[in-house]
Design a protein around this motif. Structure first.
Motif, PDB file in Angstrom:
ATOM      1  N   LEU A 336       0.819  -1.216  -0.166  1.00  0.00           N
ATOM      2  CA  LEU A 336       0.074  -0.072  -0.109  1.00  0.00           C
ATOM      3  C   LEU A 336       0.736   1.204  -0.002  1.00  0.00           C
ATOM      4  N   GLU A 337       1.822   1.286   0.815  1.00  0.00           N
ATOM      5  CA  GLU A 337       2.808   2.450   0.728  1.00  0.00           C
ATOM      6  C   GLU A 337       3.500   2.745  -0.496  1.00  0.00           C
ATOM      7  N   SER A 338       3.795   1.547  -1.249  1.00  0.00           N
ATOM      8  CA  SER A 338       4.413   1.535  -2.567  1.00  0.00           C
ATOM      9  C   SER A 338       3.454   2.083  -3.500  1.00  0.00           C
ATOM     10  N   ALA A 339       2.060   1.488  -3.587  1.00  0.00           N
ATOM     11  CA  ALA A 339       1.070   2.200  -4.187  1.00  0.00           C
ATOM     12  C   ALA A 339       0.870   3.565  -4.102  1.00  0.00           C
ATOM     13  N   HIS A 340       0.747   4.115  -2.993  1.00  0.00           N
ATOM     14  CA  HIS A 340       0.437   5.333  -2.466  1.00  0.00           C
ATOM     15  C   HIS A 340       1.688   6.334  -3.077  1.00  0.00           C
ATOM     16  N   ASP A 341       2.765   5.736  -3.516  1.00  0.00           N
ATOM     17  CA  ASP A 341       3.893   6.803  -3.935  1.00  0.00           C
ATOM     18  C   ASP A 341       3.668   6.836  -5.425  1.00  0.00           C
ATOM     19  N   ASN A 342       2.766   7.753  -5.529  1.00  0.00           N
ATOM     20  CA  ASN A 342       2.283   8.178  -7.124  1.00  0.00           C
ATOM     21  C   ASN A 342       3.464   8.662  -7.891  1.00  0.00           C
ATOM     22  N   GLU A 343       4.379   9.440  -7.064  1.00  0.00           N
ATOM     23  CA  GLU A 343       5.551   9.849  -7.977  1.00  0.00           C
ATOM     24  C   GLU A 343       6.518   8.944  -8.440  1.00  0.00           C
ATOM     25  N   GLN A 344       6.629   7.784  -7.464  1.00  0.00           N
ATOM     26  CA  GLN A 344       7.535   6.760  -8.145  1.00  0.00           C
ATOM     27  C   GLN A 344       6.937   6.053  -9.185  1.00  0.00           C
ATOM     28  N   LEU A 345       5.517   5.832  -8.996  1.00  0.00           N
ATOM     29  CA  LEU A 345       4.619   5.071 -10.112  1.00  0.00           C
ATOM     30  C   LEU A 345       4.729   5.826 -11.370  1.00  0.00           C
ATOM     31  N   ARG A 346       4.876   7.012 -11.429  1.00  0.00           N
ATOM     32  CA  ARG A 346       4.868   7.912 -12.529  1.00  0.00           C
ATOM     33  C   ARG A 346       6.187   8.020 -13.211  1.00  0.00           C
ATOM     34  N   GLN A 347       7.037   7.919 -12.285  1.00  0.00           N
ATOM     35  CA  GLN A 347       8.386   7.751 -13.026  1.00  0.00           C
ATOM     36  C   GLN A 347       8.574   6.247 -13.639  1.00  0.00           C
ATOM     37  N   GLU A 348       8.428   5.403 -13.073  1.00  0.00           N
ATOM     38  CA  GLU A 348       8.242   3.987 -13.433  1.00  0.00           C
ATOM     39  C   GLU A 348       7.623   3.785 -14.928  1.00  0.00           C
ATOM     40  N   GLU A 349       6.423   4.399 -14.863  1.00  0.00           N
ATOM     41  CA  GLU A 349       5.615   4.328 -15.827  1.00  0.00           C
ATOM     42  C   GLU A 349       6.174   5.160 -17.028  1.00  0.00           C
ATOM     43  N   ALA A 350       6.575   6.403 -16.871  1.00  0.00           N
ATOM     44  CA  ALA A 350       7.577   7.168 -17.759  1.00  0.00           C
ATOM     45  C   ALA A 350       8.595   6.570 -18.315  1.00  0.00           C
ATOM     46  N   ARG A 351       9.453   5.850 -17.457  1.00  0.00           N
ATOM     47  CA  ARG A 351      10.684   4.887 -18.171  1.00  0.00           C
ATOM     48  C   ARG A 351      10.091   3.798 -19.045  1.00  0.00           C
ATOM     49  N   ALA A 352       9.048   3.251 -18.483  1.00  0.00           N
ATOM     50  CA  ALA A 352       8.454   1.964 -19.403  1.00  0.00           C
ATOM     51  C   ALA A 352       7.875   2.763 -20.769  1.00  0.00           C
ATOM     52  N   ARG A 353       7.255   3.639 -20.718  1.00  0.00           N
ATOM     53  CA  ARG A 353       7.019   4.631 -21.878  1.00  0.00           C
ATOM     54  C   ARG A 353       7.993   4.801 -22.739  1.00  0.00           C
ATOM     55  N   ALA A 354       8.894   5.319 -22.310  1.00  0.00           N
ATOM     56  CA  ALA A 354      10.306   5.775 -23.061  1.00  0.00           C
ATOM     57  C   ALA A 354      10.836   4.663 -23.674  1.00  0.00           C
ATOM     58  N   ALA A 355      10.802   3.616 -22.962  1.00  0.00           N
ATOM     59  CA  ALA A 355      11.423   2.175 -23.562  1.00  0.00           C
ATOM     60  C   ALA A 355      10.679   1.666 -24.766  1.00  0.00           C
ATOM     61  N   TYR A 356       9.236   1.788 -24.559  1.00  0.00           N
ATOM     62  CA  TYR A 356       8.391   1.459 -25.712  1.00  0.00           C
ATOM     63  C   TYR A 356       8.580   2.290 -26.760  1.00  0.00           C
ATOM     64  N   ASP A 357       8.592   3.704 -26.816  1.00  0.00           N
ATOM     65  CA  ASP A 357       8.785   4.591 -27.899  1.00  0.00           C
ATOM     66  C   ASP A 357       9.941   4.227 -28.340  1.00  0.00           C
ATOM     67  N   ALA A 358      10.926   4.097 -27.947  1.00  0.00           N
ATOM     68  CA  ALA A 358      12.327   4.038 -28.587  1.00  0.00           C
ATOM     69  C   ALA A 358      12.308   2.708 -29.522  1.00  0.00           C
TER      70      ALA A 358
END
Length: 552
Positions: A336-358
């Motif tokens: 739950l603490e990890s899920a609440h860390d929205n900033e970390q989730l956004r960063q992980e999502e952004a990295r995954a999106r960047a890998a997909y785009d490349a």
């Protein structure tokens, strides 16, 4: 390449042994003679699903063996070693046995194998292309796969699909966290109180059983002490103690043994018994001296048991399960603490999106280059196939990011000059589709590395001069790899380097199929039959001879 194929008791074949050469091989025969039997048998030994009616009538089982030369396939050799299959660098033997009751067995180089393993091996060895594949070519997914295979982009496409799943997983995880933030906060607060309470209690998964045993001992301390003293009284301390009584017997037997040695055994037994009783007495004495029957300790144990029982009742588990419950709560709190860390989730999502785009850009760039090349080559082949002025193009239409990339692949075709290319599925007639499909297959095959290709009546709807061009295309392809073609066209058959003929005959009341390699003279007769039908004239034979000479 395929070297030999042996078939026994399969459909209407009793026994058949075929040897194949490299290059372009044609297979001909009357309609209904059973030309598809060879393809069906080869498909089965390469892992195709078996159906009913495969074994010949009256036979117990059908058996198919295929031998391939794999000296030039190091990737397949590595696959075999990885799956602990004995490898002969020169040859690979595949065997499939199908029983009349439907059971099936598979073997690779003599070792038992699964049907899935046969199927995976087959993907390195043979590509079977039938007339039904024309219709599959109308599907968008097939067109995309053809383009990616032509451009050597399959690995990038597979990486992209995996990357898309990772990105989407993180995207939905973030959305879920934002949507359920309030509910998660309530759950987290409740868990925090529960964890604090249980952590203060500090239950251990191993303490419950020893704690109960200690409680029993402490709560019966007086009985244990009194009983222990009574036992010692009977053993050694009383006037008629057992050890004293036995010692008297022991002394008496010592005297009697002097008169009769036969009593020695009784004396030995008694000596052992006395030793055991003395040891028991010493043990009881030590136990009673160090017995810890402190009433305060009893109170501590009872308080601990009560606390564990109370917590277990509250959380509806057994006392010994409290430690596991605490651990599960702590893990959930971390989630739950990890899920609440929205900033970390956004960063992980952004990295995954960047890998997909490349990866998507790499795939898009590769597709753009391959689309241009494929369009030009197929357009060129269309001119040879009597589609003069026709044009083939590959359109890459932008789409939202998906597992397949950022564009949809669509084949466009114009049947003649002056017409704008339109989707293949909307403009191609049956004959045009056959020719375009064959052109695509020949062009894309030149880019691939499949050692053996089989074309099953892909020339349906083609005739005349186009048929001769089709034969030339297949023969050219045969210069690069092993090509086997089942055909009804004499123009195609005349181009073959090896010619097999299928025929049917009656034997003991059963219809059996036979496949034989033809000599040059027999080839003239077979091509003449294909040209002239029932009545074969000298003119037809002369024409057949000329066609074979031209195709040589």
């Amino acid at each position: 390449m395929l070297q030999t194929l042996s078939i026994r008791d399969f459909v209407i074949v009793d026994t058949l042994e075929l040897e194949f050469s490299s290059g372009f091989t044609v297979l001909t025969g009357e309609t209904g003679a059973g030309k598809s039997i060879l393809i069906d048998a080869l498909s089965l030994v390469l892992g195709a699903r078996g159906e009913g009616g495969i074994t010949r009538v009256g036979a117990e089982k059908a058996e198919i063996n295929a031998v391939f030369d794999i000296a030039a396939l190091p990737v397949l050799q590595a696959w075999l070693r990885e799956h602990e299959i004995d490898v002969d660098d020169a040859q690979l033997l595949l065997r499939r046995v199908i029983y009349a009751d439907g059971r099936s067995r598979a073997f690779v180089n003599g070792s038992s194998a699964t049907i899935q393993q046969l199927r995976e091996i087959g993907e390195f060895l043979v590509d079977i292309y039938s007339q039904h594949a024309h219709h599959a070519l109308l599907k968008a997914s097939t067109q995309r796969q053809v383009l990616d295979a032509y451009g050597g982009l399959q690995d990038v496409a597979a990486e992209l699909a995996d990357s898309y799943q990772i990105w989407q997983g993180l995207y939905h995880k973030r959305l879920d966290a934002e949507k359920n933030a309030e509910a998660h906060a309530v759950e987290s607060a409740e868990l925090r109180d529960q964890v604090r309470e249980l952590a203060a209690l500090a239950p251990s998964a191993e303490e419950w059983e020893p704690l109960q045993q200690e409680h029993i001992r402490l709560s019966h301390g007086a009985s244990i002490l009194a009983g222990g003293e009574a036992c010692r009284e009977l053993l050694s301390e009383g006037e008629v103690a057992a050890i004293r009584q036995l010692s008297s017997v022991q002394h008496k037997l010592h005297e009697l043994v002097a008169y009769d040695s036969g009593l020695q055994e009784a004396l030995d037994i008694l000596d052992g018994a006395v030793i055991q009783l003395e040891e028991t007495d010493r043990f009881l004495n030590r136990y009673l001296q160090r017995a810890d029957l402190d009433p305060e300790r009893l109170n501590e144990v009872e308080a601990r048991i009560h606390a564990l029982h109370a917590a277990a009742r509250k959380y509806r588990v057994r006392p010994e399960e409290l430690a596991g419950l605490l651990e599960s709560w702590q893990l959930r709190m971390a989630e739950l603490e990890s899920a609440h860390d929205n900033e970390q989730l956004r960063q992980e999502e952004a990295r995954a999106r960047a890998a997909y785009d490349a990866l998507a850009k790499r795939l898009s760039d590769g597709r753009e280059k391959a689309a241009l090349s494929l369009g030009e080559k197929i357009t060129s082949e269309m001119q040879r196939l009597s589609l003069s002025g026709g044009k083939f193009a590959v359109s890459l239409n932008a789409q939202d990011p998906a597992a397949t990339g950022r564009e949809q692949v669509e084949f466009l075709v114009a049947g003649h000059a002056g017409v704008a290319p339109r989707p293949l599925s909307k403009v191609a007639s049956g004959g045009e589709l056959s020719r375009i499909s064959l052109a695509i297959r020949v062009v894309t095959a030149q880019q691939g590395d499949m050692p053996t290709m089989i074309f099953d009546e892909v020339d349906v709807g083609i005739g005349g001069g186009v048929a001769e061009v089709v034969g030339q295309l297949l023969k050219t392809l045969g210069n690069q790899r092993q090509v086997l073609v089942i055909t009804h066209l004499p123009q195609v058959a005349a181009q073959g380097m090896q010619h097999l003929r299928v025929s049917k005959h009656l034997h003991d009341g059963q219809t059996l199929s036979r496949i034989e390699a033809l000599t040059h003279t027999q080839r003239i007769d077979e091509v003449a039959r294909m040209l002239g039908g029932v009545e074969i004239t000298e003119t037809t034979l002369q024409h057949a001879s000329e066609m074979l000479a031209a195709g040589a």
